[in-house]
Scaffold this motif. Structure first.
Motif, PDB file in Angstrom:
ATOM      1  N   ALA A   1     -27.220 -16.122 -30.363  1.00 30.87           N
ATOM      2  CA  ALA A   1     -27.287 -16.462 -29.856  1.00 30.87           C
ATOM      3  C   ALA A   1     -25.975 -17.440 -29.861  1.00 30.87           C
ATOM      4  CB  ALA A   1     -28.436 -18.034 -29.097  1.00 30.87           C
ATOM      5  N   PRO A   2     -24.834 -17.613 -28.936  1.00 31.15           N
ATOM      6  CA  PRO A   2     -24.075 -18.134 -29.575  1.00 31.15           C
ATOM      7  C   PRO A   2     -24.539 -19.664 -29.680  1.00 31.15           C
ATOM      8  CG  PRO A   2     -23.731 -17.767 -26.761  1.00 31.15           C
ATOM      9  CD  PRO A   2     -24.909 -16.992 -27.571  1.00 31.15           C
ATOM     10  N   ASP A   3     -22.713 -20.016 -29.996  1.00 30.25           N
ATOM     11  CA  ASP A   3     -22.989 -21.048 -30.170  1.00 30.25           C
ATOM     12  C   ASP A   3     -21.242 -22.624 -30.661  1.00 30.25           C
ATOM     13  OD1 ASP A   3     -23.773 -24.126 -31.119  1.00 30.25           O
ATOM     14  OD2 ASP A   3     -25.371 -23.393 -32.586  1.00 30.25           O
ATOM     15  N   VAL A   4     -20.805 -23.336 -30.132  1.00 30.01           N
ATOM     16  CA  VAL A   4     -19.918 -23.649 -29.854  1.00 30.01           C
ATOM     17  C   VAL A   4     -20.021 -24.982 -30.133  1.00 30.01           C
ATOM     18  CG1 VAL A   4     -19.900 -22.239 -27.881  1.00 30.01           C
ATOM     19  CG2 VAL A   4     -20.055 -24.608 -27.518  1.00 30.01           C
TER      20      VAL A   4
ATOM     21  N   HIS B   1     -25.763 -34.349 -30.569  1.00 36.01           N
ATOM     22  CA  HIS B   1     -25.524 -32.749 -30.404  1.00 36.01           C
ATOM     23  C   HIS B   1     -25.007 -32.173 -32.195  1.00 36.01           C
ATOM     24  CE1 HIS B   1     -25.142 -31.472 -25.696  1.00 36.01           C
ATOM     25  NE2 HIS B   1     -26.348 -32.401 -26.215  1.00 36.01           N
TER      26      HIS B   1
ATOM     27  N   ARG C   1     -19.897 -16.038 -32.012  1.00 40.37           N
ATOM     28  CA  ARG C   1     -20.771 -15.167 -30.802  1.00 40.37           C
ATOM     29  C   ARG C   1     -21.624 -14.440 -31.836  1.00 40.37           C
ATOM     30  NH1 ARG C   1     -17.906 -15.191 -25.997  1.00 40.37           N
ATOM     31  NH2 ARG C   1     -20.069 -13.778 -25.367  1.00 40.37           N
TER      32      ARG C   1
ATOM     33  N   ALA D   1     -23.946 -24.514 -36.394  1.00 42.06           N
ATOM     34  CA  ALA D   1     -25.533 -24.619 -35.812  1.00 42.06           C
ATOM     35  C   ALA D   1     -25.201 -25.469 -35.149  1.00 42.06           C
ATOM     36  CB  ALA D   1     -26.934 -24.443 -36.559  1.00 42.06           C
ATOM     37  N   THR D   2     -25.776 -25.786 -34.270  1.00 44.81           N
ATOM     38  CA  THR D   2     -26.001 -26.897 -33.135  1.00 44.81           C
ATOM     39  C   THR D   2     -27.199 -28.041 -32.222  1.00 44.81           C
ATOM     40  OG1 THR D   2     -23.776 -26.633 -31.957  1.00 44.81           O
ATOM     41  CG2 THR D   2     -25.822 -28.344 -30.535  1.00 44.81           C
TER      42      THR D   2
ATOM     43  N   LYS E   1     -23.477 -30.880 -35.163  1.00 42.64           N
ATOM     44  CA  LYS E   1     -23.594 -29.569 -35.628  1.00 42.64           C
ATOM     45  C   LYS E   1     -23.848 -30.088 -37.579  1.00 42.64           C
ATOM     46  CE  LYS E   1     -21.101 -28.844 -32.677  1.00 42.64           C
ATOM     47  NZ  LYS E   1     -22.179 -28.063 -31.233  1.00 42.64           N
TER      48      LYS E   1
ATOM     49  N   MET F   1     -13.634 -32.982 -26.325  1.00 41.77           N
ATOM     50  CA  MET F   1     -13.806 -32.372 -25.335  1.00 41.77           C
ATOM     51  C   MET F   1     -12.724 -31.959 -24.594  1.00 41.77           C
ATOM     52  SD  MET F   1     -17.643 -31.066 -25.472  1.00 41.77           S
ATOM     53  CE  MET F   1     -17.383 -31.196 -23.973  1.00 41.77           C
TER      54      MET F   1
ATOM     55  N   ALA G   1     -15.567 -21.127 -31.031  1.00 38.32           N
ATOM     56  CA  ALA G   1     -17.325 -20.664 -30.557  1.00 38.32           C
ATOM     57  C   ALA G   1     -18.185 -19.214 -31.743  1.00 38.32           C
ATOM     58  CB  ALA G   1     -16.976 -19.228 -29.770  1.00 38.32           C
TER      59      ALA G   1
ATOM     60  N   TYR H   1     -12.046 -20.535 -26.867  1.00 32.91           N
ATOM     61  CA  TYR H   1     -12.479 -20.839 -28.137  1.00 32.91           C
ATOM     62  C   TYR H   1     -12.251 -20.127 -29.132  1.00 32.91           C
ATOM     63  CZ  TYR H   1     -17.128 -23.662 -25.567  1.00 32.91           C
ATOM     64  OH  TYR H   1     -17.246 -24.631 -25.217  1.00 32.91           O
TER      65      TYR H   1
END
Lengths: 305, 305
Positions: free
Chosen positions: B122-125, B153, B118, B168-169, B155, B72, B116, B84
């Motif tokens: 929906a996006p995920d990061v 969170h 896309r 996916a988160t 993953k 982070m 990321a 990203y």
């Protein structure tokens, strides 16, 4: 049909609020009062004082009129615990288990028991919603109906011929509150304005594969990539949660016709949107607790004890 | 294969903690240090001071050794935002986008970009998990693997021939924290002792119909009817949430073989239990960030800038 042939003082006493109704022998509400004195706002031993303050004048001027209380007031944290009645249950089963309370004046009041469902994978309970349902059913008891009562703990309730046969609670409102107030998602939101397009986008997201715990994270990522504005994030989250609740409930309860919504109008409108998008017709009912209390009071002797 | 042919000072800098590794040219960790100075505990502008305090002696005694930071620290709330890299991405794509930072000493450090995705609904990061995955893949890059990194969170990460192709988160850990600390369910719990039987009961509940928002309420009702003890309610809730996450993730990612678990051992053991009950083999990997940082540093010139 059960119905009080006499006037009733009905009190819907929930977690946050207390609402009182003065109802005549035909079921018409003549006066109503409310206070933010739900059971969490009253200390143990303080319930009778709150009741006196709210409707003491009604009680003393109509000594023969029964007082009947529904909702969380009958829970372990309320005035006195009224044991649950098990489903299936109608007016007769609930009316037979009214819990008497002696007031200081010597007058007797009655607490409506909640319902428990013990035959599924895990128990479920309600307190107060049974009274709203019995009020809503007053004019059309025959047949099968599905009710949705959205809120902190939403209830989905199936009735058949006037009796509650099955129900389920969803913690949607409470989870929404936790996520907006305490989670990382709350920090990405601004304001409380309703955003219909983002609410619909949340419903769409809920219909994707991946599960609720995954979909929640899209509030964060869609904000990160500016796919939704900060002012729309709250409605988007609401759509995700209500979408998941509605999908699960439709899978479990399989409505044959219209779903009847009973609740705060703005919230009921969101559920109506979610259901309509799934091809389910809805109708939204006005407040029905007073009529439910009056119908249940029909089980009492005319003198009210 | 990417790998640093030279020593590396690697730093895994997350939300709550910072962990530093002194790694030799063969990838072996010679020294390690940690501090509770995650990005949320450091004010803007204070990151270099924390780095100097933690490993300033390593940096000054080995001026040619590159410093590489993952996690982070590269987010908008970190030292500097590293854009990203989009999936699919392997060591090469991530190594090509290392973000340089000038330290006060004139020495250069590098931030590993997050990933990321896309291309989905929906996006995920992710930030930091890509480095853990590249560390775990060091010896077996060919083929397809599914990783689960449980946590605040969680993953779930699919790799193919050494590249991250899809992930996916799930907000499982955060939702668990909110419900135990702030909800009505938390008031029904005592202690933090693990209760294996109640955890399993929660997994079973998650496998029922009805949806997560409904299953959560069973923590309350099973306590009301004394079906679980207060000391087991926390594990029961954990089982419900992890059960829902694992079901959704298995539906989305369809593992062909063993699922590799990467995370804190006690939590990884809960996921192993959930996966094993679904017939999925698991293996749990030790900390892999250091090896990932060392492998990514192989993209840097030997002088480290």
């Amino acid at each position: 049909m059960s119905a009080a042939p006499h006037p009733v003082i009905g009190v819907d006493w929930g977690t946050s609020n207390v609402r009182a109704y003065l109802i005549d022998g035909a079921g018409t509400v003549h006066d109503r009062r409310a206070a933010p004195k739900g059971i969490l706002a009253v200390e143990a031993g303080g319930f009778e004082a709150v009741l006196q303050e709210l409707v003491g004048d009604w009680i003393s001027s109509m000594p023969a009129t029964p007082v009947i209380l529904s909702g969380m007031i009958g829970s372990r944290q309320g005035w006195r615990e009224a044991p649950y009645v098990e489903t299936p249950a109608g007016i007769a089963e609930v009316g037979a288990k009214l819990l008497p309370l002696e007031l200081a004046s010597g007058k007797r009041a009655w607490i409506v028991p909640g319902l428990a469902q013990r035959d599924g994978g895990a128990p479920d309970v309600m307190r107060g919603e049974e009274t709203q349902i019995f009020g809503a059913l007053a004019h059309e008891a025959r047949g099968r109906y599905l009710f949705c009562l959205p809120g902190t703990h939403s209830k989905w309730v199936e009735t058949e011929d006037g009796r509650i046969i099955r129900f389920a609670t969803h913690m949607t409102g409470e989870v929404f509150g936790l996520l907006t107030r305490h989670s990382i998602l709350g920090r990405m939101m601004e304001g409380e304005t309703a955003d219909k397009d983002r609410f619909a986008a949340g419903l769409d997201r809920a219909a994707d594969a991946g599960g609720l715990l995954h979909h929640l994270f899209s509030v964060r990522t869609r904000r990160l990539f500016d796919e939704i504005p900060a002012t729309g994030a709250r409605s988007y989250l609401s759509g995700i949660l209500i979408g998941h609740e509605v999908s699960a409930a439709l899978g479990a309860h399989k409505p044959e016709g219209t779903v009847a919504l009973l609740g705060e109008p703005e919230l009921a409108a969101l559920y109506a949107t979610a259901l309509t998008r799934r091809g389910i017709a809805t109708k939204t009912l006005a407040e029905t607790s007073a009529r439910g209390l009056w119908r249940i009071a029909g089980s009492l002797p005319a003198a009210g004890g």
